[in-house]
Design a protein around this motif. Structure first.
Motif, PDB file in Angstrom:
ATOM      1  N   ASP A  42     -27.816  49.709  10.324  1.00 13.23           N
ATOM      2  CA  ASP A  42     -28.017  50.098  11.723  1.00 13.23           C
ATOM      3  C   ASP A  42     -27.545  49.016  12.697  1.00 13.23           C
ATOM      4  N   ARG A  43     -27.033  47.913  12.163  1.00 13.45           N
ATOM      5  CA  ARG A  43     -26.552  46.826  13.025  1.00 13.45           C
ATOM      6  C   ARG A  43     -25.465  46.054  12.283  1.00 13.45           C
ATOM      7  N   LYS A  44     -24.806  45.170  13.005  1.00 15.51           N
ATOM      8  CA  LYS A  44     -23.753  44.358  12.407  1.00 15.51           C
ATOM      9  C   LYS A  44     -24.382  43.255  11.559  1.00 15.51           C
ATOM     10  N   THR A  99     -16.100  49.671   8.928  1.00 18.17           N
ATOM     11  CA  THR A  99     -16.744  50.347  10.053  1.00 18.17           C
ATOM     12  C   THR A  99     -15.746  51.141  10.882  1.00 18.17           C
ATOM     13  N   VAL A 108     -17.296  54.810  12.324  1.00 22.88           N
ATOM     14  CA  VAL A 108     -18.675  54.459  12.672  1.00 22.88           C
ATOM     15  C   VAL A 108     -18.699  53.853  14.070  1.00 22.88           C
ATOM     16  N   THR A 109     -19.558  54.356  14.922  1.00 22.71           N
ATOM     17  CA  THR A 109     -19.664  53.849  16.296  1.00 22.71           C
ATOM     18  C   THR A 109     -20.931  53.045  16.525  1.00 22.71           C
ATOM     19  N   GLU A 110     -21.909  53.171  15.639  1.00 23.70           N
ATOM     20  CA  GLU A 110     -23.140  52.397  15.741  1.00 23.70           C
ATOM     21  C   GLU A 110     -23.477  51.793  14.383  1.00 23.70           C
ATOM     22  N   GLY A 111     -23.809  50.513  14.373  1.00 21.62           N
ATOM     23  CA  GLY A 111     -24.130  49.848  13.128  1.00 21.62           C
ATOM     24  C   GLY A 111     -22.874  49.339  12.437  1.00 21.62           C
ATOM     25  N   GLN A 112     -22.956  49.119  11.137  1.00 22.72           N
ATOM     26  CA  GLN A 112     -21.834  48.604  10.356  1.00 22.72           C
ATOM     27  C   GLN A 112     -21.834  49.227   8.971  1.00 22.72           C
ATOM     28  N   ARG A 163     -29.145  52.889   6.855  1.00 20.33           N
ATOM     29  CA  ARG A 163     -29.056  54.284   7.300  1.00 20.33           C
ATOM     30  C   ARG A 163     -28.511  55.203   6.221  1.00 20.33           C
TER      31      ARG A 163
END
Length: 458
Positions: free
Chosen positions: A308-310, A331, A336-340, A381
């Motif tokens: 859910d994040r970088k 990513t 993917v636009t959110e997270g990594q 996720r």
């Protein structure tokens, strides 16, 4: 008076088959390409998983892969799979004394072999004495001829042991590279293929090992752009077309039965895996067709994790002291636009290729947290795996004598595929080279004038 263009059928739409079809069509041959799957690309493809575009596995190439670079250029995809300006491989050892330690495999601009001297001197995962022995082994390797049949019967580990390589040096350098390129650890790898990989990639010219990889989904290159190139070349492509039989027609030409009606051809390129080729070969095409069944296969496992994040701030890295081998940030390519989204490429994994997803999750997520501190507080996720149980041929000692060339005893019938006698391991480069060999042999038999891509680039 003009020469008839000739009719060719290419069976198999992987990289080898697409290459052969393009080469034949570029030389003026009428070509039909038959692929049993509903897409092109063979074992280098993409698929959709919800909003993700997922590659089945992470594929890279090197600057020395001149045939695959031709392939990218021919598809108009060079900019989509750029090369590093200069070799730089981050290597993170989580078992190092005092805690995780980052090193790098790099090269300079000096002539071979001095181009590696600076990077080796600074490589922290080996002792000073181990680095010196690595340098001496590299010089000995440079003197070998990978085409020497005697080398094919020796395993890489035996040769490394004879040249003073410690278990640590094998793990931290030789297998780090060899497992990724050969899909086998040193004891299971033919010395001939290992010599080819290391001599060509690290000891041929300073930039030979610079790494390239697709910044877009593999399907964009090996399927979408490949179809476009084939269409523009005049190749008739049929997908979901499974070939049942190859035999001779009454006029002596080849007849291919797909179940929907026969196709006749003056030349046939069989660009399918070795077991499929064995099932389709007509009697007498090879002296000993059963040797194809003796070419074993090796698996590759790919672990896919969506956070859910970088959690990773570099495009890729290799790892030591952990089951994790290579980690790539996919990513952007996956949309993917959110997270990594990270993809772990795990080669030579015969012992875990069939493990349940739950067991793999329990094994790999804690390892990623050891490697990437930012992952410790991140939410996962999605977690899934892709398995290619027959990803490559097994590069075992003795495999060289089993790999056939492009020509068969049946006039007009040719073989292509990374498993054929290219001199390379099972790579995209080997696949393209096999397509060149099969197409060039067919064109010569058809009396078509043609030039090899390397000649065209000269």
């Amino acid at each position: 008076m003009t020469t008839a263009p000739g009719r060719a059928v290419v069976i198999g739409g992987g990289i080898a088959g697409v290459t052969a079809a393009l080469r034949l069509a570029d030389a003026g041959t009428r070509v039909t390409l038959l692929e049993g799957r509903p897409r092109l690309g063979g074992l280098a493809f993409s698929f959709r998983r919800g909003d993700l575009t997922v590659d089945n596995g992470q594929h890279v190439y090197l600057r020395c892969c001149t045939a695959y670079r031709w392939f990218l250029e021919r598809l108009g995809a060079t900019d989509l799979a750029p090369l590093q300006d200069r070799l730089d491989v981050p290597v993170l050892d989580v078992a190092a004394p005092g805690g995780p330690r980052l090193g790098r495999i790099t090269r300079g601009a000096l002539p071979v072999p001095l181009h590696l001297a600076g990077g080796l001197a600074r490589y922290p995962h080996l002792s000073l004495a181990e680095r010196a022995r690595v340098a001496r082994a590299a010089l000995a390797l440079k003197k070998l001829d990978p085409a020497d049949p005697a080398l094919d019967g020796v395993d890489f580990a035996t040769w490394l042991g004879r040249h003073g390589q410690s278990p640590r040096a094998v793990a931290a350098l030789w297998d780090l590279v060899g497992v990724a390129t050969l899909n086998a650890r040193a004891p299971q790898a033919s010395m001939a293929l290992a010599a080819m990989v290391f001599r060509t990639g690290l000891l041929s010219e300073p930039g030979a090992a610079d790494i390239g990889w697709a910044r877009v989904p593999l399907g964009d290159v090996h399927d979408t752009l490949a179809r476009k190139a084939l269409d523009e070349a005049g190749v008739h492509t049929e997908l979901s077309a499974r070939v049942r039989h190859i035999g001779r027609a009454d006029d002596g030409s080849w007849r291919i039965d797909t179940g929907t009606g026969p196709l006749d051809a003056d030349a046939v390129v069989l660009a399918v895996p070795q077991r499929e080729a064995h099932a389709l070969l007509p009697a007498g095409a090879l002296d000993d067709p059963d040797r194809l069944l003796d070419i074993a296969t090796a698996p590759i496992l790919n672990v896919h994790v969506l956070y859910d994040r970088k959690v990773l701030r570099r495009p890729f890295f290799a790892a030591l002291g952990t089951p994790v081998q290579w980690v790539f940030d996919r990513t952007g390519a996956a949309g993917v636009t959110e997270g990594q989204y990270l993809a772990l490429s795990q080669s030579a994994v015969q012992d875990e290729i069939d493990d349940p997803v739950a067991a793999l999750r329990e094994r790999y997520l804690p390892e990623l947290e050891r490697l990437l501190p930012a992952a410790r507080g991140a939410r996962v996720r999605d977690f899934f795996v892709t398995r290619e149980r027959t990803a490559t041929f097994a590069p075992a000692p003795g495999v060289g004598r089993l790999r056939p060339g492009a020509r068969t005893h049946a006039p007009g019938l040719y073989l292509a595929g990374a498993w054929t006698a290219t001199g390379w391991p099972a790579t995209m480069e080997g696949a393209v080279r096999s397509g060149f060999s099969a197409a060039d042999a067919a064109l010569s038999a058809l009396g078509r004038r043609h030039r090899h891509p390397q000649e065209e680039a000269a």
